[in-house]
Design a protein around this motif. Sequence first.
Motif, mmCIF file in Angstrom:
data_model
loop_
_atom_site.group_PDB
_atom_site.id
_atom_site.type_symbol
_atom_site.label_atom_id
_atom_site.label_comp_id
_atom_site.label_asym_id
_atom_site.label_seq_id
_atom_site.Cartn_x
_atom_site.Cartn_y
_atom_site.Cartn_z
ATOM 1 N N GLN A 264 0.814 -1.215 0.000
ATOM 2 C CA GLN A 264 0.000 0.000 0.000
ATOM 3 C C GLN A 264 0.847 1.264 0.000
ATOM 4 O O GLN A 264 0.407 2.313 -0.461
ATOM 5 N N SER A 265 2.061 1.178 0.534
ATOM 6 C CA SER A 265 2.952 2.335 0.594
ATOM 7 C C SER A 265 4.199 2.063 -0.246
ATOM 8 O O SER A 265 4.605 0.907 -0.402
ATOM 9 N N PRO A 266 4.836 3.112 -0.800
ATOM 10 C CA PRO A 266 6.060 2.906 -1.576
ATOM 11 C C PRO A 266 7.163 2.264 -0.740
ATOM 12 O O PRO A 266 7.226 2.429 0.476
ATOM 13 N N ARG A 267 8.063 1.550 -1.419
ATOM 14 C CA ARG A 267 9.175 0.843 -0.770
ATOM 15 C C ARG A 267 10.486 1.568 -1.082
ATOM 16 O O ARG A 267 10.603 2.285 -2.066
ATOM 17 N N PHE A 268 11.506 1.328 -0.224
ATOM 18 C CA PHE A 268 12.824 1.920 -0.447
ATOM 19 C C PHE A 268 13.374 1.513 -1.812
ATOM 20 O O PHE A 268 13.315 0.349 -2.193
ATOM 21 N N GLY A 269 13.967 2.479 -2.519
ATOM 22 C CA GLY A 269 14.629 2.202 -3.783
ATOM 23 C C GLY A 269 16.133 2.379 -3.654
ATOM 24 O O GLY A 269 16.670 2.579 -2.554
ATOM 25 N N HIS A 270 16.831 2.345 -4.799
ATOM 26 C CA HIS A 270 18.281 2.463 -4.783
ATOM 27 C C HIS A 270 18.727 3.825 -4.273
ATOM 28 O O HIS A 270 19.799 3.955 -3.671
ATOM 29 N N GLY A 271 17.895 4.849 -4.493
ATOM 30 C CA GLY A 271 18.231 6.167 -3.982
ATOM 31 C C GLY A 271 18.385 6.195 -2.485
ATOM 32 O O GLY A 271 19.211 6.943 -1.937
ATOM 33 N N THR A 272 17.615 5.370 -1.781
ATOM 34 C CA THR A 272 17.725 5.289 -0.327
ATOM 35 C C THR A 272 19.053 4.652 0.072
ATOM 36 O O THR A 272 19.713 5.089 1.022
ATOM 37 N N PHE A 273 19.456 3.602 -0.655
ATOM 38 C CA PHE A 273 20.761 2.992 -0.409
ATOM 39 C C PHE A 273 21.871 4.011 -0.630
ATOM 40 O O PHE A 273 22.824 4.104 0.149
ATOM 41 N N MET A 274 21.744 4.831 -1.683
ATOM 42 C CA MET A 274 22.751 5.846 -1.975
ATOM 43 C C MET A 274 22.811 6.907 -0.882
ATOM 44 O O MET A 274 23.889 7.387 -0.530
ATOM 45 N N VAL A 275 21.658 7.279 -0.338
ATOM 46 C CA VAL A 275 21.632 8.235 0.777
ATOM 47 C C VAL A 275 22.436 7.680 1.947
ATOM 48 O O VAL A 275 23.212 8.407 2.596
ATOM 49 N N CYS A 276 22.271 6.385 2.228
ATOM 50 C CA CYS A 276 23.042 5.748 3.312
ATOM 51 C C CYS A 276 24.538 5.801 3.011
ATOM 52 O O CYS A 276 25.342 6.180 3.878
ATOM 53 N N LEU A 277 24.912 5.415 1.800
ATOM 54 C CA LEU A 277 26.330 5.394 1.418
ATOM 55 C C LEU A 277 26.935 6.796 1.496
ATOM 56 O O LEU A 277 28.029 6.986 2.043
ATOM 57 N N GLU A 278 26.222 7.789 0.966
ATOM 58 C CA GLU A 278 26.710 9.166 0.974
ATOM 59 C C GLU A 278 26.930 9.673 2.398
ATOM 60 O O GLU A 278 27.943 10.321 2.698
ATOM 61 N N ASN A 279 25.981 9.376 3.287
ATOM 62 C CA ASN A 279 26.074 9.886 4.649
ATOM 63 C C ASN A 279 27.138 9.167 5.468
ATOM 64 O O ASN A 279 27.814 9.783 6.296
ATOM 65 N N ILE A 280 27.305 7.858 5.233
ATOM 66 C CA ILE A 280 28.369 7.132 5.930
ATOM 67 C C ILE A 280 29.730 7.675 5.493
ATOM 68 O O ILE A 280 30.615 7.920 6.326
ATOM 69 N N TYR A 281 29.904 7.876 4.180
ATOM 70 C CA TYR A 281 31.181 8.386 3.664
ATOM 71 C C TYR A 281 31.483 9.758 4.267
ATOM 72 O O TYR A 281 32.599 10.018 4.712
ATOM 73 N N LYS A 282 30.477 10.624 4.307
ATOM 74 C CA LYS A 282 30.711 11.967 4.827
ATOM 75 C C LYS A 282 30.953 11.939 6.335
ATOM 76 O O LYS A 282 31.764 12.704 6.862
ATOM 77 N N LYS A 283 30.272 11.057 7.049
ATOM 78 C CA LYS A 283 30.453 10.953 8.501
ATOM 79 C C LYS A 283 31.877 10.521 8.834
ATOM 80 O O LYS A 283 32.477 10.989 9.810
ATOM 81 N N ILE A 284 32.432 9.630 8.012
ATOM 82 C CA ILE A 284 33.781 9.123 8.265
ATOM 83 C C ILE A 284 34.850 10.119 7.817
ATOM 84 O O ILE A 284 35.837 10.340 8.526
ATOM 85 N N THR A 285 34.659 10.726 6.650
ATOM 86 C CA THR A 285 35.720 11.540 6.052
ATOM 87 C C THR A 285 35.513 13.044 6.185
ATOM 88 O O THR A 285 36.466 13.810 6.049
ATOM 89 N N GLY A 286 34.272 13.453 6.411
ATOM 90 C CA GLY A 286 33.970 14.886 6.410
ATOM 91 C C GLY A 286 33.842 15.462 5.014
ATOM 92 O O GLY A 286 33.653 16.667 4.845
ATOM 93 N N LYS A 287 33.935 14.611 3.985
ATOM 94 C CA LYS A 287 33.863 15.070 2.598
ATOM 95 C C LYS A 287 32.668 14.431 1.890
ATOM 96 O O LYS A 287 32.166 13.388 2.310
#
Length: 351
Positions: free
Chosen positions: A192-215
Amino acid sequence: PSFGFLFDIDGVLVRGKTPIPAAKAAFQKLVDSQGQFLVPVVFVTNAGNCLPQKKADQLSHLLGVPISQDQVMMAHSPLRLFKRYHEKCVLVSGQGPLLDIAQNLGFCQPITIETLREKHPLLDVADHDRRPNDLVTVVLFGEPVRWETNLQLIIDVLLTCGYPGNPYQHENYPHIPVLACSVDLMWVTEAQSPRFGHGTFMVCLENIYKKITGKDLKYEALVGKPSKLTYQYAEYLIRAQAAERQWKQPIQTLYAVGGSATLSLDDETGSSWENELASAAAAHCKSVLVCTGVYNPHTEVPSDTRESVTETVFHGHRDFRFDPGLVEPDYIVPDVNAAVDLVFQLENFAP
């Protein structure tokens, strides 16, 4: 015909594996008694978990009309044009037959996350005979099954310049190239509701990278809807169909049913493909949004276009800039059958 259709799939033609009732009716209007399409049609999907032939077979079965793989454009299809990476060793992430998909696109040395995971405990950087080829590019086809494993090993590869057995080196920036397919935050299935797509996975990857490196994690290219390259490649396929059928009338207008307008990266990269698609120059590309998918006609468009869109009600990727004039659809209709009727009326086209 002087026009062609670009059909989205999820939420427009199907929900999961269930066809939307209006879809079969729509496609009976698009083919003649022999099953030949009366106008050029390309299916543009942000799915990246199979080969085009399999998606064509699925659509043929669901819609009741014969569809060829040349009419199907997966999220990763434009990577055929990124030939400068085809000879390099690339790490591929996603679902489905990843090696087959990569090789079908032209990549000669793909390595999966699973292979990297198996080799990682035994990685011996001193023994070159046991050492895998240098990983010099990461290709994200779509959301994987085990997100934590993929996130961990992709970060390992990025922070070691392709040598995941080595310690992290934060000074190596920018990191090795990352090519990403499909930026959809969510997609529609039978739920009934939309499901996570690849963009959500990318948001996770982007935020983990920035949290670790600051970049910021940087992408060499983003392909799949709504990128400019994806729609140019789709138009290229439309023109190829028209040429094969020996239709002499130039294709003037493309109708993207269920799709948004084309959008460009802040810093467009990969310009080497532009010459190959130079003939793709339709005068108009109009969006016809349907109300059977994720699209919400009541969503407000942000007023400040100088910044990337970050409002939680707007689901675009951080690296795209949006113009409210482009985001607003040209037409809104209840379903895909109504979309076909509308286009035939606009084009004075009587099958």
